[in-house]
Scaffold this active site. Structure first.
Site, PDB file in Angstrom:
ATOM      1  N   LYS A 199      46.187  24.948  49.283  1.00 49.92           N
ATOM      2  CA  LYS A 199      44.754  24.959  48.997  1.00 49.92           C
ATOM      3  C   LYS A 199      43.986  25.450  50.211  1.00 49.92           C
ATOM      4  O   LYS A 199      44.454  25.320  51.346  1.00 49.92           O
ATOM      5  CB  LYS A 199      44.284  23.523  48.689  1.00 49.92           C
ATOM      6  CG  LYS A 199      44.742  22.980  47.346  1.00 49.92           C
ATOM      7  CD  LYS A 199      44.204  21.568  47.128  1.00 49.92           C
ATOM      8  CE  LYS A 199      44.667  20.990  45.799  1.00 49.92           C
ATOM      9  NZ  LYS A 199      44.159  21.705  44.627  1.00 49.92           N
TER      10      LYS A 199
ATOM     11  N   ARG B 188      51.118  17.596  36.698  1.00 49.33           N
ATOM     12  CA  ARG B 188      51.808  17.639  35.404  1.00 49.33           C
ATOM     13  C   ARG B 188      53.320  17.496  35.569  1.00 49.33           C
ATOM     14  O   ARG B 188      53.994  16.964  34.694  1.00 49.33           O
ATOM     15  CB  ARG B 188      51.428  18.942  34.662  1.00 49.33           C
ATOM     16  CG  ARG B 188      51.772  20.201  35.410  1.00 49.33           C
ATOM     17  CD  ARG B 188      51.018  21.424  34.903  1.00 49.33           C
ATOM     18  NE  ARG B 188      49.635  21.478  35.395  1.00 49.33           N
ATOM     19  CZ  ARG B 188      48.771  22.442  35.110  1.00 49.33           C
ATOM     20  NH1 ARG B 188      49.135  23.445  34.324  1.00 49.33           N
ATOM     21  NH2 ARG B 188      47.548  22.421  35.595  1.00 49.33           N
TER      22      ARG B 188
HETATM   23  N1  BES Z   1      44.613  17.650  42.090  1.00 49.74           N
HETATM   24  C1  BES Z   1      44.295  18.938  41.616  1.00 49.74           C
HETATM   25  C2  BES Z   1      43.130  18.939  40.629  1.00 49.74           C
HETATM   26  C3  BES Z   1      41.757  18.762  41.230  1.00 49.74           C
HETATM   27  C4  BES Z   1      41.074  19.862  41.718  1.00 49.74           C
HETATM   28  C5  BES Z   1      41.156  17.550  41.240  1.00 49.74           C
HETATM   29  C6  BES Z   1      39.807  19.711  42.229  1.00 49.74           C
HETATM   30  C7  BES Z   1      39.883  17.394  41.748  1.00 49.74           C
HETATM   31  C8  BES Z   1      39.209  18.476  42.250  1.00 49.74           C
HETATM   32  C9  BES Z   1      45.503  19.542  40.891  1.00 49.74           C
HETATM   33  O1  BES Z   1      46.736  19.162  41.381  1.00 49.74           O
HETATM   34  C10 BES Z   1      45.398  21.018  41.049  1.00 49.74           C
HETATM   35  O2  BES Z   1      45.504  21.477  42.156  1.00 49.74           O
HETATM   36  N2  BES Z   1      45.184  21.733  39.950  1.00 49.74           N
HETATM   37  C11 BES Z   1      45.021  23.135  39.984  1.00 49.74           C
HETATM   38  C12 BES Z   1      45.797  23.715  38.834  1.00 49.74           C
HETATM   39  C13 BES Z   1      45.947  25.206  38.892  1.00 49.74           C
HETATM   40  C14 BES Z   1      46.860  25.589  40.029  1.00 49.74           C
HETATM   41  C15 BES Z   1      46.502  25.684  37.571  1.00 49.74           C
HETATM   42  C16 BES Z   1      43.527  23.451  39.864  1.00 49.74           C
HETATM   43  O3  BES Z   1      42.823  22.724  39.144  1.00 49.74           O
HETATM   44  O4  BES Z   1      43.082  24.383  40.527  1.00 49.74           O
HETATM   45 MN    MN Z   2      47.396  20.416  42.968  1.00 50.56          MN
END
Ligand code: BES
Ligand code: MN
Ligand code: ZN
Length: 500
Positions: free
Chosen positions: A275, A349
């Protein structure tokens, strides 16, 4: 969290820094109350000669040098006829916030409600106290240098009602719930160097004194079970992954339990699909689903709820490292299905899929509900006050909607279906963990989870990525961890769930 008392009269304290809070609707008339009578002349004068309109959440702070106590906090309720239970709780939260802002040391909250508000006296008093408890939460254990004048001074809060004995009794259940929500908020607020899979599991073990059976599965056991999809997420971390299984049986003997499953990513860097640095610190809250499951089981056990419930939480840390999972890796889940990990940041997931499968295989639950801070996309769709609901079962959704209406923890169902499901078919494995485009991101995540649920098991998934954390204080929640869902699930299992 403050501790409350209930009393029929105002406290005798003559301390300068104590005050009275009272509730006024938009007709600006004082509620009928013996305890307010000696203060009525001053208050009526102030209400008639200020800009206070009595709208919901408005606060008027007054000082009367000739009275004791000196401070009055008048809290607006809006139109009396539209005041519902939740608004009474929120009014208690506003009173507490106003007392903190005024740096009061003691507060009497007069629970008398204005004419036209439909409420029973003891119930209203208990709800006011509950709202005050929720709003009084603070996570300040790491503040060692807070200035004396910035520290909260509020040591004494009394709810004043003629029905004090009955209110006190009702408040016991609310207090247990408030404590469980505070427990969840603490877990969510702790930084990831303090709360990691093993230390989170140690917090779960504390529930055994409430009659919860707690088992902790370590890496060796998870390998034996075949949870390679979950283990792949944690393999880049020096912290061992853990799965915690909690069982509370308060219901009919032999009745199948309800299963609650939580995403417990103690920190989500994204892994190799890392990230951006900006805002990454927020990802300490990525175990919010697991914290809500744990807090709910705490509340149910401490309230001796007549339900059988099991909790399964998958605790991992998602880190980039020489041993970390790579984009393109293929893992075999406990279910036997193979998964191509195209993006290591879609890790929740992967963790949940193995936990869902395990919970159903081991316990054959009557239904299963999972909670997860799963997708950023749910924030785009629903914002930060409504959680996403995904399900294969209308009856389960109806029950959750009923509980949601009572608690005002809002949920909104989004569609699922084969047109979304086919978006996660992999070229080389059974499933891929992201779809190829950006469309319907929260739905494709839910479709992934559904691949680990058999059709006959009623299942609901709550995406709480938007609701688990609040960037600004609300009536019942200071800025930060919300403890979202503890109340909804407790209410559902105690009142709205009809065993299959
Ligand atoms: N923990 C995050 C989701 C999240 C993002 C929660 C922002 C709160 C605020 C999750 O593990 C994630 O990174 N999801 C990705 C999925 C994508 C790679 C398909 C996302 O939401 O960007
Ligand atoms: Mn994630
Ligand atoms: Zn995550």
């Amino acid at each position: 969290m403050i501790s409350l008392s209930f009393a029929p009269a105002l406290s005798k304290s003559k301390a300068a820094a104590s005050g009275i809070a009272l509730f006024v609707a938009d007709d600006k008339r004082l509620p009928a109350s013996d305890v307010l009578a000696p203060h009525a002349r001053f208050l009526n004068h102030a209400l008639a000669n200020s800009g206070f309109t009595g709208k919901k959440g408005e606060t008027l702070s007054l000082v009367n040098p000739e009275s004791s106590p000196t401070y009055y906090l008048v809290i607006g309720l809006g139109a009396a006829r539209s005041v519902k239970e939740i608004h009474i709780e929120e009014a208690g939260g506003h009173a507490l916030a106003a007392a903190l802002a005024a740096k009061l040391a003691g507060l009497d909250i007069v629970a008398a409600l204005p004419k036209g508000v439909r409420a029973e006296a003891a119930d209203a008093a208990a709800r006011i106290g509950f709202g005050a408890q929720l709003r009084s939460y603070r996570f300040d254990k790491y503040k060692t240098k807070e200035k004396e004048e910035d520290k909260p001074k509020l040591a004494r809060v009394a709810i004043v009602t003629p029905a004090s004995a009955k209110a006190q009794k009702l408040a016991e259940k609310f207090t247990v719930l408030a404590e469980s929500i505070a427990f969840t908020r603490d877990l969510v607020s702790e930084p990831a160097n303090v709360l990691y899979p093993e230390s989170f599991a140690a917090e779960c073990r504390k529930l055994s004194k409430l009659g919860v059976k707690v088992e902790v599965l370590g890496v060796a056991e998870l390998k034996k079970l075949g949870m390679h999809m979950l283990l792949g997420v944690g393999q880049g971390s020096v912290k061992d992954s853990q799965v915690v299984v909690m069982q509370y049986y308060g219901g009919r003997k032999g009745a199948k339990p309800v299963a609650l499953v939580g995403k417990g990513v103690c920190f989500d860097t994204g892994g190799i699909s890392i990230k951006p640095a900006n805002g990454m610190e927020e990802m300490k809250f990525d175990m919010g689903g697991a914290a809500t499951v744990t807090g709910t089981i705490r509340a149910l056990a401490a309230r001796h709820a007549k339900v059988n419930v099991i909790g399964v939480i998958g605790l991992v840390e998602n880190m980039p490292d020489g041993n970390a999972q790579r984009p393109g890796d293929v893992v075999t889940s406990m279910s036997g299905q193979t998964v191509e990990v195209l993006n290591t940041d879609a890790e929740g997931r992967l963790v949940l899929g193995d936990c869902l499968w395990y919970a159903v295989e081991r316990f054959q639950p009557q239904c299963i509900v999972d909670l997860a801070t799963l997708t950023g996309a749910i924030l785009v769709a629903l914002g930060s006050t409504t959680a996403g609901l995904f399900s294969n079962n209308d009856k389960l959704c109806a029950e959750l909607n009923r509980a949601s209406a009572h608690t005002q923890e809002k949920i909104w169902r989004l569609p699922m279906g084969p047109e979304f499901d086919e978006m996660i078919n992999s070229d080389i494995a059974d499933i891929q963990n992201i779809s190829n485009g950006r469309e319907a991101g929260s739905i494709t995540a839910a479709q992934f989870l559904q691949r680990f649920i058999k059709d006959e098991t009623p299942w609901a998934h709550l995406d709480i990525a938007g609701t688990a954390w609040t960037k600004k204080a609300t009536a019942l929640t200071p800025k930060g961890a919300v403890g979202w869902g503890v109340r909804l699930l407790t209410e559902w299992l105690e009142n709205d769930h009809k065993a299959a």
